[in-house]
Design a protein around this motif. Structure first.
Motif, short mmCIF file in Angstrom:
data_model
loop_
_atom_site.label_atom_id
_atom_site.label_comp_id
_atom_site.label_asym_id
_atom_site.label_seq_id
_atom_site.Cartn_x
_atom_site.Cartn_y
_atom_site.Cartn_z
N LEU A 363 61.60 -45.12 14.74
CA LEU A 363 60.94 -44.87 13.45
C LEU A 363 60.02 -46.03 13.14
CD1 LEU A 363 60.64 -43.35 10.67
CD2 LEU A 363 62.49 -44.84 9.86
N TRP A 364 58.81 -45.75 12.69
CA TRP A 364 57.97 -46.81 12.15
C TRP A 364 57.51 -46.44 10.74
CZ3 TRP A 364 53.39 -44.66 10.95
CH2 TRP A 364 52.81 -43.72 11.80
N ALA A 365 57.34 -47.49 9.93
CA ALA A 365 56.79 -47.35 8.58
C ALA A 365 55.61 -48.29 8.48
CB ALA A 365 57.85 -47.69 7.53
N GLN A 366 54.50 -47.81 7.93
CA GLN A 366 53.24 -48.56 8.00
C GLN A 366 52.59 -48.72 6.63
OE1 GLN A 366 50.36 -47.41 11.17
NE2 GLN A 366 48.89 -47.12 9.48
N LEU A 367 52.10 -49.96 6.37
CA LEU A 367 51.35 -50.27 5.15
C LEU A 367 49.91 -50.58 5.53
CD1 LEU A 367 53.88 -52.67 3.35
CD2 LEU A 367 53.40 -50.30 2.74
N GLU A 368 48.98 -50.07 4.73
CA GLU A 368 47.56 -50.37 4.92
C GLU A 368 47.02 -51.01 3.64
OE1 GLU A 368 43.21 -48.18 5.60
OE2 GLU A 368 45.07 -47.00 5.62
N PHE A 369 46.24 -52.12 3.81
CA PHE A 369 45.68 -52.84 2.66
C PHE A 369 44.17 -52.69 2.65
CE2 PHE A 369 49.77 -54.73 3.58
CZ PHE A 369 50.33 -54.85 2.32
N LYS A 434 44.99 -56.02 8.39
CA LYS A 434 44.83 -54.95 7.40
C LYS A 434 46.01 -53.99 7.42
CE LYS A 434 41.50 -51.53 5.76
NZ LYS A 434 40.18 -50.88 5.97
N PHE A 435 46.65 -53.83 8.59
CA PHE A 435 47.79 -52.93 8.74
C PHE A 435 49.03 -53.73 9.15
CE2 PHE A 435 43.99 -50.51 9.67
CZ PHE A 435 44.19 -49.29 9.03
N TYR A 436 50.18 -53.33 8.57
CA TYR A 436 51.47 -53.89 8.99
C TYR A 436 52.43 -52.74 9.24
CZ TYR A 436 49.87 -58.55 7.74
OH TYR A 436 49.17 -59.74 7.70
N ARG A 437 53.23 -52.86 10.32
CA ARG A 437 54.12 -51.77 10.69
C ARG A 437 55.49 -52.32 11.04
NH1 ARG A 437 52.29 -47.88 15.55
NH2 ARG A 437 52.96 -49.66 16.82
N LEU A 438 56.51 -51.74 10.44
CA LEU A 438 57.90 -52.03 10.78
C LEU A 438 58.35 -50.96 11.77
CD1 LEU A 438 60.50 -53.73 10.22
CD2 LEU A 438 61.07 -52.04 8.46
#
Length: 460
Positions: A363-369, A434-438
């Motif tokens: 599973l990945w969860a992603q944030l975009e700024f 700009k993007f971070y992913r767990l």
């Protein structure tokens, strides 16, 4: 009949012989009472004089000699007293030069001495704290010791029952031997943070404050810590810290009241805990505070460095939660079975909700700024139940385009010790993405995944 009398006569003679010897021995032990005095020279004991003391890092031990006019006829006791009034009178009368009274808190002396049968001398130890030697360096310490209430019909020597003990501090230690205690960096304005060993948090910042001892402590001791608001305010008023705001103990920060300094060490540290909200509140006002050391149980304060003024730099101390400043959030999979446990619960800033996923493999969860941003920490919070569903292995990754990823942090075999437990993970990173992913690759021991919260933090 004459044969019967002979054994009786022999027995009587032998009995008399034994009786005579016993009486003779008893008569030999009838020793006279003795006269008791303190060994001194004209009523004074000067230290040092030859080898009449021993010194350790923490104490000076001085044997106070008691002398008997003859061998003690039997066990008896003698009381030992300290006469402070005698010393005060002699100092006031100018009879002891530059001497100062050795205060009770700086020495130990037995109040009774036991004199055993058959001895004619004994010593009782006067143990003086090295703190007194250091505190009054350059002067003479004075103490009057006297004997009283000698038992078993013995008597006190009228001229020798009291002695003045004079300790010449400059001959016991050298000035360079004095153990001064001070703040590391004390006596000046210390910029904080001053290193990299501080701990940032969303609610509190922990700043280690170091205290130094000149030389190595023999035994452990304690020193009091307090706020010195007047010291900092004076620097604000005279313009040295113009424009600064004075932080208040309790409202803005906390410190321990006492620092326990360990044995065989020359440094000790305590934590200054500052509220993050206070740093944010006074971010543009240069927050300052001042601390002070007092009343060490051993050793001597360096008066010029026993206070320290700290100027805090909020830009280097504020850790910011940037999770909800994102413009885009998505996950690899979604929970379509329960609308109350969907992926959005993972970043809703509520540890009482959770993201639950069935048939877990990865599973990945992603944030975009909106623009690239740096981060050096994140937190993960375990959910309310089923610890076997907790994440075990994962990576945190950064990307400029959402396609090419750089691994920033890797964790394996992780375990959450309780439910609703928030754990912070820090890593070194100065690159803005700009993007971070767990990216979670394994859970503890289940086919389901769950987690209450994932928060991304921006560090200075």
């Amino acid at each position: 009949m004459s044969r019967n009398i002979f054994p009786v006569l022999l027995l009587l003679c032998l009995s008399g012989l034994c009786s005579c010897k016993k009486n003779e021995k008893f008569n030999d032990e009838q020793l006279s009472p003795v006269n008791v005095s303190i060994r001194s020279t004209n009523g004074r004991i000067t230290v040092p004089s030859g080898n009449n003391y021993t010194r350790t890092v923490d104490n000076v031990s001085i044997p106070v000699g008691i002398v008997l006019s003859a061998t003690a006829p039997k066990i008896f006791t003698v009381d030992v007293h300290v006469n402070n009034d005698t010393i005060r009178h002699m100092i006031d009368a100018g009879q002891l030069g530059d001497a100062v009274l050795l205060e009770e808190s700086y020495y130990q002396l037995a109040k009774t001495a036991e004199v055993r049968f058959g001895i004619d001398t004994l010593s009782i130890p006067l143990q003086v704290s090295m703190q007194a030697i250091e505190k009054y360096y350059g002067k003479t310490l004075a103490l009057a010791v006297s004997l009283a209430d000698v038992g078993k019909h013995n008597t006190l020597d009228a001229s020798g029952k009291m002695a003045i003990i004079l300790i010449n501090t400059t001959e016991v230690i050298r000035q360079e031997d004095i153990h001064y205690l001070f703040f590391t960096g004390g006596g000046s304005v210390l910029q904080q943070p001053s290193g990299t060993d501080h701990t940032l948090g969303t609610s509190f910042v922990v700043l280690p404050v170091s205290v130094t001892l000149g030389g190595v402590a023999g035994g452990s001791f304690a020193v009091n810590i307090s706020t010195s608001a007047d010291t900092a305010q004076a620097l604000i008023d005279d313009g040295t810290l113009a424009g600064s705001t004075l932080l208040k103990e309790g409202d803005d920060y906390t410190i321990p009241s006492t620092l326990n300094f360990p044995a065989n060490s020359n440094t000790a540290r305590f934590d200054l805990v500052v509220k993050t909200e206070s740093l944010k509140k006074y971010e543009l006002n240069k927050p300052v505070l001042a601390l002070s050391l007092s009343n060490p149980t051993r050793h001597l304060l360096d008066e010029t460095r026993s206070k320290v003024v700290m100027k805090l730099d909020p830009s280097k101390l504020i850790e910011t939660d940037i999770t909800n400043t994102n413009i885009g959030y998505k996950t690899q999979y979604e929970n379509t079975s329960n609308a109350n446990e969907t992926s959005g619960k993972l970043i809703d800033n509520n540890v009482n909700s959770k993201f639950l996923l069935f048939d877990f493999s990865t599973l990945w969860a992603q944030l975009e700024f909106a623009t690239p941003i740096t981060t050096g920490a994140y937190t993960m919070t375990s959910a309310n139940d089923a610890p076997e569903r907790d994440p075990k292995n994962w990576t945190l990754e950064g990307s400029d385009n959402g396609s090419d990823w750089t691994v920033l942090d890797t964790r394996t075999d992780q375990s959450f010790g309780s439910r609703f437990l928030t754990v912070k993970y820090t890593f070194s990173n100065q690159v803005a993405f700009k993007f971070y992913r767990l990216n979670i690759t394994a859970v503890k021991n289940a086919t389901l995944f769950q987690m209450a919260e994932w928060r991304l933090l921006k560090r200075p």
